[in-house]
Design an enzyme around this catalytic site. Sequence first.
Site, PDB file in Angstrom:
ATOM      1  N   TYR A   1       1.322   5.084 -23.630  1.00 17.22           N
ATOM      2  CA  TYR A   1       0.949   3.725 -23.228  1.00 17.22           C
ATOM      3  C   TYR A   1      -0.227   3.197 -24.054  1.00 17.22           C
ATOM      4  O   TYR A   1      -1.190   3.902 -24.297  1.00 17.22           O
ATOM      5  CB  TYR A   1       0.556   3.739 -21.746  1.00 17.22           C
ATOM      6  CG  TYR A   1       0.643   2.385 -21.101  1.00 17.22           C
ATOM      7  CD1 TYR A   1      -0.417   1.504 -21.196  1.00 17.22           C
ATOM      8  CD2 TYR A   1       1.782   1.983 -20.433  1.00 17.22           C
ATOM      9  CE1 TYR A   1      -0.342   0.253 -20.613  1.00 17.22           C
ATOM     10  CE2 TYR A   1       1.867   0.741 -19.841  1.00 17.22           C
ATOM     11  CZ  TYR A   1       0.795  -0.119 -19.940  1.00 17.22           C
ATOM     12  OH  TYR A   1       0.869  -1.354 -19.367  1.00 17.22           O
TER      13      TYR A   1
ATOM     14  N   THR B   1      -5.732   1.799  10.038  1.00 14.27           N
ATOM     15  CA  THR B   1      -4.988   0.677  10.614  1.00 14.27           C
ATOM     16  C   THR B   1      -5.105   0.605  12.125  1.00 14.27           C
ATOM     17  O   THR B   1      -4.735  -0.411  12.719  1.00 14.27           O
ATOM     18  CB  THR B   1      -3.503   0.769  10.236  1.00 14.27           C
ATOM     19  OG1 THR B   1      -2.988   2.028  10.651  1.00 14.27           O
ATOM     20  CG2 THR B   1      -3.326   0.628   8.738  1.00 14.27           C
TER      21      THR B   1
ATOM     22  N   ASP C   1      -4.802  -3.526  -0.788  1.00 10.35           N
ATOM     23  CA  ASP C   1      -3.760  -4.525  -0.534  1.00 10.35           C
ATOM     24  C   ASP C   1      -4.322  -5.946  -0.593  1.00 10.35           C
ATOM     25  O   ASP C   1      -4.993  -6.390   0.354  1.00 10.35           O
ATOM     26  CB  ASP C   1      -3.136  -4.306   0.858  1.00 10.35           C
ATOM     27  CG  ASP C   1      -2.047  -3.263   0.844  1.00 10.35           C
ATOM     28  OD1 ASP C   1      -1.698  -2.775  -0.245  1.00 10.35           O
ATOM     29  OD2 ASP C   1      -1.538  -2.928   1.937  1.00 10.35           O
ATOM     30  N   PRO C   2      -4.050  -6.677  -1.671  1.00  5.30           N
ATOM     31  CA  PRO C   2      -4.427  -8.096  -1.672  1.00  5.30           C
ATOM     32  C   PRO C   2      -3.805  -8.879  -0.521  1.00  5.30           C
ATOM     33  O   PRO C   2      -4.378  -9.869  -0.065  1.00  5.30           O
ATOM     34  CB  PRO C   2      -3.894  -8.591  -3.028  1.00  5.30           C
ATOM     35  CG  PRO C   2      -3.918  -7.371  -3.897  1.00  5.30           C
ATOM     36  CD  PRO C   2      -3.535  -6.239  -2.982  1.00  5.30           C
ATOM     37  N   HIS C   3      -2.622  -8.428  -0.022  1.00  3.50           N
ATOM     38  CA  HIS C   3      -1.993  -9.183   1.063  1.00  3.50           C
ATOM     39  C   HIS C   3      -2.601  -8.869   2.432  1.00  3.50           C
ATOM     40  O   HIS C   3      -2.126  -9.377   3.436  1.00  3.50           O
ATOM     41  CB  HIS C   3      -0.471  -9.004   1.081  1.00  3.50           C
ATOM     42  CG  HIS C   3       0.023  -7.607   1.285  1.00  3.50           C
ATOM     43  ND1 HIS C   3       1.138  -7.115   0.652  1.00  3.50           N
ATOM     44  CD2 HIS C   3      -0.407  -6.591   2.064  1.00  3.50           C
ATOM     45  CE1 HIS C   3       1.365  -5.876   1.024  1.00  3.50           C
ATOM     46  NE2 HIS C   3       0.430  -5.537   1.881  1.00  3.50           N
TER      47      HIS C   3
ATOM     48  N   GLY D   1       0.798  -1.217   0.000  1.00  5.40           N
ATOM     49  CA  GLY D   1       0.000   0.000   0.000  1.00  5.40           C
ATOM     50  C   GLY D   1       0.831   1.267   0.000  1.00  5.40           C
ATOM     51  O   GLY D   1       0.394   2.302  -0.516  1.00  5.40           O
TER      52      GLY D   1
ATOM     53  N   SER E   1      11.908  -3.934 -11.537  1.00  6.16           N
ATOM     54  CA  SER E   1      11.775  -5.390 -11.489  1.00  6.16           C
ATOM     55  C   SER E   1      10.802  -5.795 -10.396  1.00  6.16           C
ATOM     56  O   SER E   1      10.836  -5.275  -9.288  1.00  6.16           O
ATOM     57  CB  SER E   1      13.146  -6.028 -11.239  1.00  6.16           C
ATOM     58  OG  SER E   1      14.032  -5.732 -12.298  1.00  6.16           O
TER      59      SER E   1
END
Length: 646
Positions: free
Chosen positions: A425, A302, A394-396, A157, A453
């Site tokens: 693009y 959070t 956040d998928p995690h 995030g 990367s």
Amino acid sequence: MTNFNNSKMNVDALFLGPKSENAVFFKEMMEYSVTEHMHWRSGYHPEDPEYLTTVDRYAPEYRDTLYRTEGILTQLSSKLKTTSIPWFSPRYMGHMNADTLMISNLAYVMAMMYNPNNCAQESSPTTTVLELEAGLDLCAMFGYNVHQSWGHITSGGTVANYEGLWVARNIKTLPLAIAKHPQAKKLIKDKSESALLNMQTSAVLDLIDELKKQKLFEEVRDLTCRGEGVEQGKLGKLLVPQSKHYSWMKAMDILGLGQQNIVQLPVNASYRTDITQMRQIVFSLIEKGEPILAVVAVVGTTETGAIDNVAELVTLRRECEICFGVSFYIHVDAAYAGYACAMFRDENNQFIEYETLIKRYHTEGIFPQDVTWPKPDVYQSFKALQEVDSITVDPHKVGFIPYAAGAICMKDKRIVDLISYHAAYVFEEVAEKNNKTDKQQNVLLGSSIMEGSKAGATAAAVWAAHRLVPLNILGYGKVIAAGVTTANWMIEGMNASEAFEVDGRRFEICAMSSPDFHMVNFMFKEAGNTSLEKQNQLNKRLYELCSFAAGRSYTNDFLTSSTSLTFEEYGDNPRNFCREAGFSDQEWQKVHSLYVLRAAIMTHCLRDKQHFADFWAELRHIFSGKLQQLIDEENKQSHSKQKITI
């Protein structure tokens, strides 16, 4: 995104399980993943000879290397098993972590062995496409038009928030750049600098189309902040809630916008951004002629799980555009609760009306009858997400994907042209992959995003999870509802709990009521104590006994996290919880901080009422033991002091 009736999906079959209940299946699929890769290697140009002979593989040095490999892995396994955090267990209730989906773990391992780098499609022909498809899955979940929007996977995030501010900054400077260009400036019709700094996002993006038609875009883009930098304070203020994640401070630093240009928005008693004060601040800035770079809303803070009123923020922007000709970028930090948007969508990805939603929740067993979620204003906040410019998710976290998997979604894909570092693009061939055309764009993700990367395995993990667990009420809705249900029962259990009697001392447990999501803040209070400072010390020590700080994670019988609700971040709002616990306003004024235990209740294992009842009984026993341990420590310290005095 695949749409199908998922009414028969069993949540327990999605996870390895707290006792590895699905071990046989998981092991079979893990072996399948590894074996398929080995077959892929051995099948590549079978006419090539084997590199290693049998004699080579039995050479002493060869065997020694394999033995040392095994030894190092044994050491690593020992370290991991003795000091890692058991996110998978319902005994862990702390940070936004839980068991991860088997499908995502398996897909990650399967893709990991191919080692794709999603920086460029040339090095990741498969997983780059999967990343863009997964990004569009999330865009669709938020209500964006998938033919006009774009999303991609980030490391978390924090980077997603950076990208949100990055594009907001570059959008803000494009009209100023057009004003500097001799041929392009006719597009803005002699607008004042103030008007240029307050344009609607969509209007700025329309200018990109015009610049491309006149083949001026590249030249003008070089005149934006990416080419000429940013004059300090020129672009105005970033408005963020007091409940903000610290990444926003870092973002203003990294992007050279200056932390002094952050305006903090006060929160209300529900720990959401205070709408009245936000309106006053926005109108005050407009009156002073101060541009607003962007306004950030948080969907799932959070510390308290609060969900800002996004609908009111969208309405405010519309009001500013109509009444003052002033607009601003809206970014929503939904890193924590973003996936909960799936809970509002039906099998055809349509947003379900509130009354129908609640009825389906109860009739289809997604929530038990005694739990009603969400509050109507929280529902409206999720519905309004389709109106904002970009969203962090956040998928995690509540996507139950292994780290590292953040994501950002942008409502209008034209926005990427302002940050891309290659030719304008082109999305069409990837975004319309379902048309089954053979032609495919060579996508250079690394030139259009903040990172270079990046692991293609992460994209595979997210993509696979979305295929098995659809982003709708019958997919992720079932999984997330399990945690929300448990959180509601946990709060009820805490606030109705009998006091703990330990060594003649009496301790009560109390929880903050009615969170917007499944974050539970709670604390223990000793009867008769009127000192807030001692109260904070008590709960800090309990945290140390129930966390990694105890020096043992795997063997601890309960693990949680903690936080301090301070005046600096929340004003006097924590005073309400202090009052509920029996502390005077004078104590709050003196300490201005309340230390609480914090638990994101994400486990899927306790959604059955009897399972929860058994767990709650065990948890009370654990709490009694922790309090006894604390008292024993205090008595030991007291005896030591007496000996020293004597």
